[in-house]
Design a protein around this motif. Sequence first.
Motif, PDB file in Angstrom:
ATOM      1  N   SER A  18       2.696  -4.023   7.286  1.00 38.13           N
ATOM      2  CA  SER A  18       2.235  -4.928   6.238  1.00 38.13           C
ATOM      3  C   SER A  18       2.467  -4.277   4.879  1.00 38.13           C
ATOM      4  CB  SER A  18       0.746  -5.236   6.421  1.00 38.13           C
ATOM      5  OG  SER A  18      -0.034  -4.080   6.167  1.00 38.13           O
ATOM      6  N   ILE A  42       3.181 -11.334  -4.024  1.00 37.57           N
ATOM      7  CA  ILE A  42       2.239 -11.407  -2.907  1.00 37.57           C
ATOM      8  C   ILE A  42       0.841 -11.145  -3.454  1.00 37.57           C
ATOM      9  CG2 ILE A  42       1.614 -10.479  -0.647  1.00 37.57           C
ATOM     10  CD1 ILE A  42       4.401 -11.841  -0.788  1.00 37.57           C
ATOM     11  N   SER A  43      -0.056 -12.081  -3.251  1.00 35.51           N
ATOM     12  CA  SER A  43      -1.433 -11.923  -3.691  1.00 35.51           C
ATOM     13  C   SER A  43      -2.063 -10.717  -3.007  1.00 35.51           C
ATOM     14  CB  SER A  43      -2.229 -13.185  -3.344  1.00 35.51           C
ATOM     15  OG  SER A  43      -3.599 -12.971  -3.528  1.00 35.51           O
ATOM     16  N   HIS A  45      -4.871 -10.305  -1.904  1.00 34.76           N
ATOM     17  CA  HIS A  45      -5.661 -10.725  -0.738  1.00 34.76           C
ATOM     18  C   HIS A  45      -4.800 -10.894   0.517  1.00 34.76           C
ATOM     19  CE1 HIS A  45      -9.162 -11.216  -3.239  1.00 34.76           C
ATOM     20  NE2 HIS A  45      -8.478 -11.997  -4.059  1.00 34.76           N
ATOM     21  N   ASN A  46      -3.497 -11.025   0.339  1.00 35.42           N
ATOM     22  CA  ASN A  46      -2.597 -11.239   1.475  1.00 35.42           C
ATOM     23  C   ASN A  46      -1.787 -10.000   1.845  1.00 35.42           C
ATOM     24  OD1 ASN A  46      -3.365 -13.921   1.755  1.00 35.42           O
ATOM     25  ND2 ASN A  46      -1.871 -14.597   0.238  1.00 35.42           N
ATOM     26  N   GLN A  49      -1.692  -9.146   5.454  1.00 34.62           N
ATOM     27  CA  GLN A  49      -1.120 -10.161   6.333  1.00 34.62           C
ATOM     28  C   GLN A  49       0.390 -10.314   6.168  1.00 34.62           C
ATOM     29  OE1 GLN A  49      -3.284 -13.709   5.414  1.00 34.62           O
ATOM     30  NE2 GLN A  49      -5.257 -12.745   5.770  1.00 34.62           N
ATOM     31  N   GLU A  50       0.926  -9.850   5.049  1.00 33.92           N
ATOM     32  CA  GLU A  50       2.356  -9.982   4.764  1.00 33.92           C
ATOM     33  C   GLU A  50       3.119  -8.860   5.463  1.00 33.92           C
ATOM     34  OE1 GLU A  50       5.783 -11.646   3.224  1.00 33.92           O
ATOM     35  OE2 GLU A  50       3.769 -12.473   3.042  1.00 33.92           O
TER      36      GLU A  50
END
Length: 67
Positions: A18, A42-43, A45-46, A49-50
Amino acid sequence: MITITINNQTKEISKAVSVEQLLNDLNQQSQGIAVAVNQSIISRHNWDQEILNDGDDILIIQATQGG
């Protein structure tokens, strides 16, 4: 092994990780930075998850103060 580009430098990593794991592996502080993968921001918060894929282009931007 997968190959990614970080700030115009090619890097091989052993597996898909990630954004958050990559930053940890690079010992990159997360405060005051922005991350783009393939020209998409990419935020924060993500980040966990990315998942990065072979051939991804990552740009890490450090905020600076001043005028």
